[in-house]
Design an enzyme around this catalytic site. Structure first.
Site, PDB file in Angstrom:
ATOM      1  N   ARG A 175       0.816  -1.216   0.000  1.00 52.08           N
ATOM      2  CA  ARG A 175       0.000   0.000   0.000  1.00 52.08           C
ATOM      3  C   ARG A 175       0.846   1.261   0.000  1.00 52.08           C
ATOM      4  O   ARG A 175       0.307   2.362  -0.100  1.00 52.08           O
ATOM      5  CB  ARG A 175      -0.940   0.001   1.216  1.00 52.08           C
ATOM      6  CG  ARG A 175      -2.139  -0.922   1.082  1.00 52.08           C
ATOM      7  CD  ARG A 175      -3.204  -0.597   2.118  1.00 52.08           C
ATOM      8  NE  ARG A 175      -2.723  -0.793   3.477  1.00 52.08           N
ATOM      9  CZ  ARG A 175      -2.832  -1.937   4.161  1.00 52.08           C
ATOM     10  NH1 ARG A 175      -3.385  -2.987   3.586  1.00 52.08           N
ATOM     11  NH2 ARG A 175      -2.393  -2.028   5.394  1.00 52.08           N
ATOM     12  N   LYS A 176       2.149   1.113   0.116  1.00 50.31           N
ATOM     13  CA  LYS A 176       3.027   2.280   0.147  1.00 50.31           C
ATOM     14  C   LYS A 176       3.554   2.577  -1.257  1.00 50.31           C
ATOM     15  O   LYS A 176       3.508   1.730  -2.147  1.00 50.31           O
ATOM     16  CB  LYS A 176       4.189   2.041   1.106  1.00 50.31           C
ATOM     17  CG  LYS A 176       3.749   1.599   2.496  1.00 50.31           C
ATOM     18  CD  LYS A 176       2.737   2.547   3.124  1.00 50.31           C
ATOM     19  CE  LYS A 176       2.428   2.219   4.571  1.00 50.31           C
ATOM     20  NZ  LYS A 176       1.612   0.999   4.733  1.00 50.31           N
TER      21      LYS A 176
END
Length: 379
Positions: A175-176
């Protein structure tokens, strides 16, 4: 969120497999050096996750059982969990209602006689205003640790976030912006802390696995204290090196998409989008909006309206103090009204590097349609 991975990452992983060295080794060392240089930090220590990086940060900062660590409740639960791993008490602080980050004022309200450390978060990629917090904590001997899990590519007073902290933890979760699948990094300005963190992540061995492998007659190792298995692999580091090269373009595209969301939704009543603070620029790891009156429904109603249009949005950042793991525990006495309001009223819209203008238009149109349809339903 969709990670931006491609042929370069495949080639890098293939090269590692063909080398025969896939565990922590030379590519991890290269990744540590390259990442630390990019973040303007003297030392980098690769770890298995941001959570383990936070855990190591607290250990090298000499946080023990009986100490208090001030943390935001408005964060992923790992921020609060890390102090409990070392026997300390997480004490929850409230956040600024605009940025979603702790401030010097909210930290001050949560300090106790036993406060040994403060963990600040660049929530959703919004840079925390670090200098006033350090001005508050440094004279008191309180270590400020920056949880920059979402922060790679964000800037604070013209420098990468984390550059002004003595200890910063980073995440490479999918998700980064920059991902290695799983993984993390601890950066620090303290050489002794970096050396100890490197030992601790590898069971506190006195001789690293790569040094033993490089020796025909491997030297005997000692285990100097109780350590952990918090290692990153060369497979992951190879991906990380490619991703690090992509980071400027990822940030540019995400900021472009965020600006378009902000402009196109500006006339929708009751929506407040996250924006850059005056002291820096965010990477828009998350593009969140606060849903308030006169929007014709609450946050959950907006999420359902988007889902009916085939748009997968998400609730905003969690409040750790509301979770079963922390309900009923002693986590301080500070009231958290801004935390609770943001948790209840924010949602996260789709935003990733490959998001096309057409797909973004679908999201924008769905938000506008939700306003019209809900108004019609209510009348």
């Amino acid at each position: 969120m969709v990670p931006w991975l491609g042929a370069e990452e495949i080639a890098a992983v293939t090269e590692v497999i063909e080398s025969g060295w896939v565990a922590q080794g030379p590519r991890v060392a290269r990744f540590e050096t390259a990442f630390a240089e990019a973040m303007e930090a003297p030392f980098g220590v690769a770890t298995s996750s941001c959570t383990t990086a936070l855990h190591l940060a607290l250990i090298v900062a000499d946080v023990h059982s009986g100490d208090d660590v001030v943390v935001p409740s408005f964060s992923f639960i790992a921020t609060a969990n890390a102090p409990t791993y070392v026997g300390a008490r997480p004490v929850f602080a409230d956040v600024d209602p605009t940025t979603g980050n702790v401030t010097a004022e909210t930290v001050r309200a949560a300090l106790t006689e036993r406060t040994r450390a403060v963990i600040v978060v660049d929530q959703g990629g919004v840079p925390v205003d670090l200098d006033p917090i350090r001005a508050l904590c440094d004279p008191r001997g309180i270590v400020v640790i920056e949880d920059a899990a979402c922060g790679a590519g964000s800037r604070y007073h013209g420098r990468p976030v984390g550059a002004g902290a003595v200890l910063t933890a980073w995440s490479f979760h999918p998700r980064k912006l920059l991902t290695t699948g799983e993984g993390g990094m601890l950066t620090t300005s303290d050489a002794e802390w970096a050396a100890r963190a490197r030992r601790l992540r590898e069971h506190a061995m006195s001789v690293s696995a790569s040094d033993r492998q490089a020796s025909l007659l491997a030297p005997a190792e000692d285990y100097t204290e109780i350590g952990f298995n918090f290692r990153l692999t060369d497979l992951q580091a190879a991906i990380g090196l490619v991703q690090l090269g992509r980071l400027p373009e990822i940030v540019r595209r995400r900021r472009e998409l965020a600006a378009r969301y902000t402009a196109e939704l500006a006339d929708v009543p009751g929506l407040r989008p996250v924006v850059d603070p005056t002291w820096g620029t965010g990477n828009f790891q998350s593009f969140w909006v606060e849903v308030t009156a006169p929007f014709p429904t609450d946050r959950d109603g907006a999420l359902h309206a988007l889902a009916r249009a085939g748009i997968s949005a998400r609730r905003g950042i969690m409040a750790a103090h509301r979770q079963p793991a922390y309900r009923g525990r002693d986590t301080g006495t500070v009231l958290l009204p801004h935390t609770e309001r943001l948790t209840d009223k924010t949602l996260i819209l789709p935003l990733y590097h490959q998001l096309s203008d057409d797909d973004q238009d679908r999201v924008i149109d769905a938000m506008r349609a939700a306003t019209r349809d809900l108004v019609t339903e209510s009348t």
